[in-house]
Scaffold this active site. Structure first.
Site, PDB file in Angstrom:
ATOM      1  CB  SER A  15      -0.870  -0.050   1.280  1.00 16.59           C
ATOM      2  OG  SER A  15      -1.482   1.172   1.549  1.00 16.59           O
ATOM      3  N   GLY A  16       0.264   2.375  -0.369  1.00 18.17           N
ATOM      4  CA  GLY A  16       0.850   3.704  -0.169  1.00 18.17           C
ATOM      5  C   GLY A  16       2.260   3.905  -0.705  1.00 18.17           C
ATOM      6  CG  ASP A  55       3.803  -9.386  11.492  1.00 13.05           C
ATOM      7  OD1 ASP A  55       4.192  -8.208  11.675  1.00 13.05           O
ATOM      8  OD2 ASP A  55       2.952  -9.929  12.213  1.00 13.05           O
ATOM      9  CB  SER A 133      12.213   8.832   9.806  1.00 14.51           C
ATOM     10  OG  SER A 133      11.934   9.582  10.948  1.00 14.51           O
ATOM     11  CB  SER A 148       6.249  12.394  17.563  1.00 11.95           C
ATOM     12  OG  SER A 148       5.931  13.419  16.681  1.00 11.95           O
ATOM     13  CE  LYS A 151       7.234   6.369  11.069  1.00 11.21           C
ATOM     14  NZ  LYS A 151       7.741   5.373  10.113  1.00 11.21           N
TER      15      LYS A 151
HETATM   16  N1  LIG Z   1       1.201   8.932   4.979  1.00  8.61           N
HETATM   17  C1  LIG Z   1       1.875   9.867   5.612  1.00  8.61           C
HETATM   18  O1  LIG Z   1       1.424  11.045   5.739  1.00  8.61           O
HETATM   19  C2  LIG Z   1       3.228   9.554   6.193  1.00  8.61           C
HETATM   20  C3  LIG Z   1       4.014  10.626   6.660  1.00  8.61           C
HETATM   21  C4  LIG Z   1       5.258  10.351   7.215  1.00  8.61           C
HETATM   22  C5  LIG Z   1       5.716   9.050   7.272  1.00  8.61           C
HETATM   23  N2  LIG Z   1       4.936   8.024   6.818  1.00  8.61           N
HETATM   24  C6  LIG Z   1       5.479   6.665   6.940  1.00  8.61           C
HETATM   25  O2  LIG Z   1       5.493   6.050   5.668  1.00  8.61           O
HETATM   26  C7  LIG Z   1       5.469   4.634   5.837  1.00  8.61           C
HETATM   27  C8  LIG Z   1       4.462   4.045   4.858  1.00  8.61           C
HETATM   28  O3  LIG Z   1       3.171   4.465   5.238  1.00  8.61           O
HETATM   29  P1  LIG Z   1       2.028   4.807   4.182  1.00  8.61           P
HETATM   30  O4  LIG Z   1       1.680   6.228   4.364  1.00  8.61           O
HETATM   31  O5  LIG Z   1       2.376   4.304   2.843  1.00  8.61           O
HETATM   32  O6  LIG Z   1       0.825   3.968   4.856  1.00  8.61           O
HETATM   33  P2  LIG Z   1      -0.049   2.737   4.331  1.00  8.61           P
HETATM   34  O7  LIG Z   1      -0.636   3.028   2.996  1.00  8.61           O
HETATM   35  O8  LIG Z   1      -0.975   2.434   5.465  1.00  8.61           O
HETATM   36  O9  LIG Z   1       1.007   1.568   4.184  1.00  8.61           O
HETATM   37  C9  LIG Z   1       1.566   0.934   5.301  1.00  8.61           C
HETATM   38  C10 LIG Z   1       2.235  -0.347   4.830  1.00  8.61           C
HETATM   39  O10 LIG Z   1       2.869  -0.965   5.964  1.00  8.61           O
HETATM   40  C11 LIG Z   1       2.507  -2.337   5.984  1.00  8.61           C
HETATM   41  N3  LIG Z   1       2.562  -2.850   7.356  1.00  8.61           N
HETATM   42  C12 LIG Z   1       1.931  -2.388   8.450  1.00  8.61           C
HETATM   43  N4  LIG Z   1       2.223  -3.159   9.516  1.00  8.61           N
HETATM   44  C13 LIG Z   1       3.068  -4.129   9.065  1.00  8.61           C
HETATM   45  C14 LIG Z   1       3.730  -5.229   9.675  1.00  8.61           C
HETATM   46  N5  LIG Z   1       3.571  -5.513  10.978  1.00  8.61           N
HETATM   47  N6  LIG Z   1       4.537  -6.000   8.915  1.00  8.61           N
HETATM   48  C15 LIG Z   1       4.692  -5.735   7.596  1.00  8.61           C
HETATM   49  N7  LIG Z   1       4.106  -4.724   6.953  1.00  8.61           N
HETATM   50  C16 LIG Z   1       3.287  -3.933   7.682  1.00  8.61           C
HETATM   51  C17 LIG Z   1       1.098  -2.373   5.386  1.00  8.61           C
HETATM   52  O11 LIG Z   1       0.817  -3.637   4.804  1.00  8.61           O
HETATM   53  P3  LIG Z   1      -0.039  -4.799   5.507  1.00  8.61           P
HETATM   54  O12 LIG Z   1      -1.195  -4.140   6.191  1.00  8.61           O
HETATM   55  O13 LIG Z   1      -0.419  -5.670   4.346  1.00  8.61           O
HETATM   56  O14 LIG Z   1       0.894  -5.481   6.430  1.00  8.61           O
HETATM   57  C18 LIG Z   1       1.252  -1.342   4.262  1.00  8.61           C
HETATM   58  O15 LIG Z   1       1.811  -1.941   3.109  1.00  8.61           O
HETATM   59  C19 LIG Z   1       5.137   4.385   7.303  1.00  8.61           C
HETATM   60  O16 LIG Z   1       6.321   4.028   8.001  1.00  8.61           O
HETATM   61  C20 LIG Z   1       4.637   5.729   7.786  1.00  8.61           C
HETATM   62  O17 LIG Z   1       4.867   5.937   9.164  1.00  8.61           O
HETATM   63  C21 LIG Z   1       3.709   8.253   6.277  1.00  8.61           C
END
Ligand SMILES: NC(=O)c1ccc[n+]([C@@H]2O[C@H](COP(=O)([O-])OP(=O)(O)OC[C@H]3O[C@@H](n4cnc5c(N)ncnc54)[C@H](OP(=O)(O)O)[C@@H]3O)[C@@H](O)[C@H]2O)c1
Length: 272
Positions: A15-16, A55, A133, A148, A151
Site C-alpha cells: 500500500s501507499g 510481518d 521516518s 513522533s 519516528k
Molecule cells: N502517509 C503519511 O502522511 C506519512 C508521513 C510520514 C511518514 N509516513 C510513513 O510512511 C510509511 C508508509 O506508510 P504509508 O503512508 O504508505 O501507509 P499505508 O498506505 O498504510 O502503508 C503501510 C504499509 O505498511 C505495511 N505494514 C503495516 N504493519 C506491518 C507489519 N507488521 N509488517 C509488515 N508490513 C506492515 C502495510 O501492509 P499490511 O497491512 O499488508 O501489512 C502497508 O503496506 C510508514 O512508516 C509511515 O509511518 C507516512
C-alpha cells in the site's frame, strides 16, 4: 569493482508509499521483493515485483523472508524499511502496551529487518539501508506523541547505524515524509481511553487528529516520497537524510534553528 544495487527488499509494499516505491524500482529495472502482512502487490506491480508475506513484528517471519530471498538471489543489496502504522491518543490515555505496539512496528520492525540483512551485506562489503521516518520525528506532534517518538527513534538509529557500518561499504539514509495521501490515515488507531467522549482531552484530540488527517488526505502523492527513495538508492553516496518537498525541507530546517519554546508555540497553535 564498484557495486550497484540490484536486489531490493522493501517492507510495507502492499500500500501507499511502499507500493509506489516498489513500482518505481521495478520501472527502473531493480529486482524488487515487497513484503507485507497481506503479501500482496498492487496491479501496477503485478508480475514485476515479487510479493512476500512478512510481518515486521515477528523476527521469525522476517528471517524466513530474508533467507528465502538469499536462497533465490544470493544477495540483498538494499532494504527499504517502510512498514508502519500510527496510533493517536493523549499520553495520559495511552497504555504501555499501546505505546509498545507503536514502537513494535515502526521502530523494532525496522530493526528486525536490518539486523537480519546486515550479515549478508557485510559479507559482500556492500549495502544500502533506507528507513522511512517522518517529519514528525523532528516536529513533536501532540496526541501522536508515541508516533513522533518512534519516528525520532528511527531517525537517530539510522544515523548511529551509518557510523557503525560505513567501514563495511554499507550506507544508510532516513527519509522524512511530510503529509502524504495514503491508506495510513484510515489505518490510524485511537487508543482505547482516548475514545472516551467524556474525557478532558477528547475535543482537543479530535480537532488535532482531524486536522492531521485532513492534511494527510490533501497531502503529497505517495509517488513524491517513492521517487526520493529511488533517487537515493541510485546514488553512489546516499544522503544521510532526505525530506521530500521544499516546504517540508524548510520546516525541518526551521525546527532545528528556532528556539525550542518558539517552535513549540507554533506547533501548539496548529495541533493543540
Ligand atoms: N502517509 C503519511 O502522511 C506519512 C508521513 C510520514 C511518514 N509516513 C510513513 O510512511 C510509511 C508508509 O506508510 P504509508 O503512508 O504508505 O501507509 P499505508 O498506505 O498504510 O502503508 C503501510 C504499509 O505498511 C505495511 N505494514 C503495516 N504493519 C506491518 C507489519 N507488521 N509488517 C509488515 N508490513 C506492515 C502495510 O501492509 P499490511 O497491512 O499488508 O501489512 C502497508 O503496506 C510508514 O512508516 C509511515 O509511518 C507516512
Amino acid at each position: 569493482m564498484s557495486q550497484k544495487v540490484q536486489t531490493v527488499l522493501l517492507t510495507g509494499g502492499s500500500s501507499g508509499i511502499g507500493a509506489e516505491t516498489a513500482r518505481m524500482l521495478a520501472d527502473a529495472g531493480y529486482k524488487v521483493y515487497a513484503g507485507s502482512r497481506r503479501g500482496t502487490v498492487t496491479a501496477e506491480c503485478e508480475g514485476r515485483v515479487t510479493p512476500v508475506v512478512l510481518d515486521v513484528n515477528s523476527q521469525e517471519s522476517v528471517r524466513d523472508a530474508v533467507s528465502g530471498i538469499i536462497a533465490k538471489e544470493g544477495h540483498i543489496d538494499a532494504v527499504v524499511c517502510n512498514a508502519g502504522n500510527g496510533i493517536a491518543g493523549a499520553v495520559e490515555q495511552t497504555s504501555v502496551d499501546e505505546a509498545k505496539y507503536q514502537f513494535e512496528t515502526c521502530f523494532f520492525g525496522a530493526h528486525r529487518v536490518i539486523k537480519e540483512v546486515l550479515p549478508y551485506m557485510r559479507e559482500r562489503n556492500f549495502g544500502r539501508i533506507v528507513t522511512v521516518s517522518s517529519v514528525a520525528a523532528v516536529v513533536p506532534i501532540p496526541y501522536q506523541t508515541f508516533y513522533s517518538s518512534a519516528k525520532a527513534a528511527v531517525l537517530i538509529y539510522t544515523k548511529a547505524l551509518s557510523l557503525e557500518v560505513k567501514g563495511f561499504g554499507i550506507q544508510c539514509c532516513s527519509i522524512l515524509p511530510g503529509d502524504t495521501k495514503t491508506g495510513f490515515t484510515a489505518a490510524r488507531k485511537v487508543t482505547a481511553e482516548s475514545q472516551d467522549r467524556s474525557s478532558v482531552y477528547y475535543d482537543t484530540l479530535k480537532k488535532s487528529v482531524g486536522r492531521m488527517e485532513h492534511d494527510e488526505q490533501n497531502g503529497m502523492p505517495a509517488s513524491k516520497i517513492a521517487s526520493a527513495i529511488v533517487r537515493q538508492l541510485g546514488r553512489r553516496r546516499m544522503a544521510a537524510t532526505s525530506t521530500p518537498r521544499i516546504d517540508y525541507k524548510a520546516i525541518n530546517f526551521l525546527v532545528r534553528i528556532l528556539p525550542t519554546r518558539l517552535m513549540l508555540r507554533i506547533v501548539g497553535k496548529l495541533y493543540a
